[in-house]
Design an enzyme around this catalytic site. Structure first.
Site, PDB file in Angstrom:
ATOM      1  N   GLY A  88      84.365  68.699  59.816  1.00  0.00           N
ATOM      2  CA  GLY A  88      83.625  68.457  61.054  1.00  0.00           C
ATOM      3  C   GLY A  88      82.804  69.620  61.587  1.00  0.00           C
ATOM      4  N   ASP A 123      84.823  71.478  65.521  1.00  0.00           N
ATOM      5  CA  ASP A 123      83.935  70.585  66.263  1.00  0.00           C
ATOM      6  C   ASP A 123      84.498  70.212  67.633  1.00  0.00           C
ATOM      7  OD1 ASP A 123      85.997  69.119  65.117  1.00  0.00           O
ATOM      8  OD2 ASP A 123      84.703  67.757  63.992  1.00  0.00           O
ATOM      9  N   ASP A 139      91.141  68.388  70.851  1.00  0.00           N
ATOM     10  CA  ASP A 139      91.674  67.146  71.438  1.00  0.00           C
ATOM     11  C   ASP A 139      93.109  67.412  71.887  1.00  0.00           C
ATOM     12  OD1 ASP A 139      92.427  64.569  72.058  1.00  0.00           O
ATOM     13  OD2 ASP A 139      92.198  63.761  70.062  1.00  0.00           O
ATOM     14  N   LYS A 179      88.194  67.688  74.843  1.00  0.00           N
ATOM     15  CA  LYS A 179      88.468  66.429  75.564  1.00  0.00           C
ATOM     16  C   LYS A 179      89.364  66.684  76.761  1.00  0.00           C
ATOM     17  CE  LYS A 179      88.319  63.255  71.757  1.00  0.00           C
ATOM     18  NZ  LYS A 179      88.986  62.195  70.986  1.00  0.00           N
ATOM     19  N   PHE A 198      86.427  58.583  72.007  1.00  0.00           N
ATOM     20  CA  PHE A 198      86.247  58.990  70.611  1.00  0.00           C
ATOM     21  C   PHE A 198      84.754  59.128  70.341  1.00  0.00           C
ATOM     22  CE2 PHE A 198      86.167  58.803  66.029  1.00  0.00           C
ATOM     23  CZ  PHE A 198      87.262  59.605  65.709  1.00  0.00           C
ATOM     24  N   VAL A 199      84.343  60.321  69.932  1.00  0.00           N
ATOM     25  CA  VAL A 199      82.913  60.592  69.747  1.00  0.00           C
ATOM     26  C   VAL A 199      82.597  60.844  68.277  1.00  0.00           C
ATOM     27  CG1 VAL A 199      82.454  61.444  72.076  1.00  0.00           C
ATOM     28  CG2 VAL A 199      83.307  63.034  70.354  1.00  0.00           C
ATOM     29  N   ASP A 257      83.264  62.560  62.640  1.00  0.00           N
ATOM     30  CA  ASP A 257      83.257  61.303  61.887  1.00  0.00           C
ATOM     31  C   ASP A 257      84.234  60.277  62.446  1.00  0.00           C
ATOM     32  OD1 ASP A 257      85.652  62.724  60.980  1.00  0.00           O
ATOM     33  OD2 ASP A 257      85.803  61.145  59.485  1.00  0.00           O
ATOM     34  N   ARG A 270      78.783  61.400  60.402  1.00  0.00           N
ATOM     35  CA  ARG A 270      78.672  62.863  60.474  1.00  0.00           C
ATOM     36  C   ARG A 270      77.219  63.322  60.511  1.00  0.00           C
ATOM     37  NH1 ARG A 270      83.766  65.107  59.385  1.00  0.00           N
ATOM     38  NH2 ARG A 270      85.017  64.016  57.838  1.00  0.00           N
TER      39      ARG A 270
HETATM   40  P1  IMP Z   1      93.449  67.951  67.647  1.00  0.00           P
HETATM   41  O1  IMP Z   1      94.298  68.554  66.577  1.00  0.00           O
HETATM   42  O2  IMP Z   1      94.113  66.760  68.261  1.00  0.00           O
HETATM   43  O3  IMP Z   1      92.958  68.937  68.676  1.00  0.00           O
HETATM   44  O4  IMP Z   1      92.198  67.301  66.938  1.00  0.00           O
HETATM   45  C1  IMP Z   1      91.195  68.064  66.401  1.00  0.00           C
HETATM   46  C2  IMP Z   1      90.594  67.393  65.196  1.00  0.00           C
HETATM   47  O5  IMP Z   1      90.661  65.974  65.290  1.00  0.00           O
HETATM   48  C3  IMP Z   1      89.136  67.751  65.084  1.00  0.00           C
HETATM   49  O6  IMP Z   1      88.992  68.779  64.141  1.00  0.00           O
HETATM   50  C4  IMP Z   1      88.504  66.469  64.598  1.00  0.00           C
HETATM   51  O7  IMP Z   1      88.476  66.484  63.190  1.00  0.00           O
HETATM   52  C5  IMP Z   1      89.418  65.360  65.021  1.00  0.00           C
HETATM   53  N1  IMP Z   1      88.966  64.675  66.245  1.00  0.00           N
HETATM   54  C6  IMP Z   1      89.515  64.726  67.472  1.00  0.00           C
HETATM   55  N2  IMP Z   1      88.848  63.971  68.343  1.00  0.00           N
HETATM   56  C7  IMP Z   1      87.822  63.421  67.660  1.00  0.00           C
HETATM   57  C8  IMP Z   1      86.733  62.549  68.037  1.00  0.00           C
HETATM   58  O8  IMP Z   1      86.560  62.115  69.184  1.00  0.00           O
HETATM   59  N3  IMP Z   1      85.866  62.220  67.036  1.00  0.00           N
HETATM   60  C9  IMP Z   1      85.996  62.670  65.764  1.00  0.00           C
HETATM   61  N4  IMP Z   1      86.978  63.489  65.385  1.00  0.00           N
HETATM   62  C10 IMP Z   1      87.901  63.864  66.325  1.00  0.00           C
HETATM   63 MG    MG Z   2      88.476  68.351  62.173  1.00  0.00          MG
END
Ligand code: IMP
Ligand code: MG
Length: 176
Positions: free
Chosen positions: A39, A99, A102, A130, A151-152, A158, A164
């Site tokens: 990403g 990218d 979350d 987020k 979700f973006v 992606d 992407r």
């Molecule tokens: P986290 O580990 O929950 O912080 O998620 C981070 C990873 O989840 C990012 O590197 C993205 O690959 C994926 N991700 C989280 N939210 C989104 C979204 O809204 N769209 C696409 N990928 C996301």
């Molecule tokens: Mg990622």
């Protein structure tokens, strides 16, 4: 009509601002930008170009990281090293580039991994974060934009490997 959340020009402005903030902290120093595949790609490429305007000795490497299945975090973060050399983090000022932030689980795991692999210091930089989703005690050091908990896709982000390539970011709609 596509519901664009951030246009190409919005994204360019944000990346320019992030590069300027990084330059304040790292001017005259050497930095390893560590991108999280897949990403990070468009964001990392644009960030590199913006950083070339500042006096930073820049290197780039990648980790392959995955945790998402469809539109939700699995909670398990898998890290795979791409660099051939095991010591690529040692004594380096590392900025982990992703990218989106979350739950924060990805960045938390990667930051620990980088420190365990001998970095002198580690910072984190994300394009998007987020609101209200962080499940960790950490926050990114450099963050471009706070977004609602949707979700973006686009600009590297992606949904099951699609979207992407979009030059802008949009919220994924239910019928896609
Ligand atoms: P986290 O580990 O929950 O912080 O998620 C981070 C990873 O989840 C990012 O590197 C993205 O690959 C994926 N991700 C989280 N939210 C989104 C979204 O809204 N769209 C696409 N990928 C996301
Ligand atoms: Mg990622």
């Amino acid at each position: 009509m596509v519901e664009v959340l951030y246009s190409e020009s919005d994204l360019k402005k944000v990346v320019t601002e992030l590069a300027a903030a990084i330059a304040v902290d790292f001017k005259g120093k050497s930095v390893l930008l560590l991108g999280l595949l897949k990403g990070c790609q468009p964001f990392l490429a644009d960030l590199c170009r913006e950083l070339s305007c500042h006096q930073i000795d820049l290197a780039v490497d990648y980790l392959q990281v995955s945790s998402y299945v469809g539109t939700a975090s699995s909670g398990k973060v898998a890290i795979k090293q791409i660099a051939a050399d095991d010591s690529f983090c040692q004594q380096r000022n590392v900025i982990v580039v992703d990218d989106i932030f979350d739950t924060g689980l990805t960045l938390k795991e990667v930051v620990s991994w980088v420190l365990e692999n001998g970095a002198a210091q580690v910072k984190s930089c994300v394009l998007l974060s987020k609101s209200g989703c962080n499940r960790t005690e950490m926050t990114p050091d450099y963050c471009g934009l706070e977004i609602p908990a949707a979700f973006v896709v686009g600009y590297g982000l992606d949904y099951n490997e699609k979207y992407r390539e979009l030059p802008y970011i949009k919220i994924l709609t239910e019928n896609e």
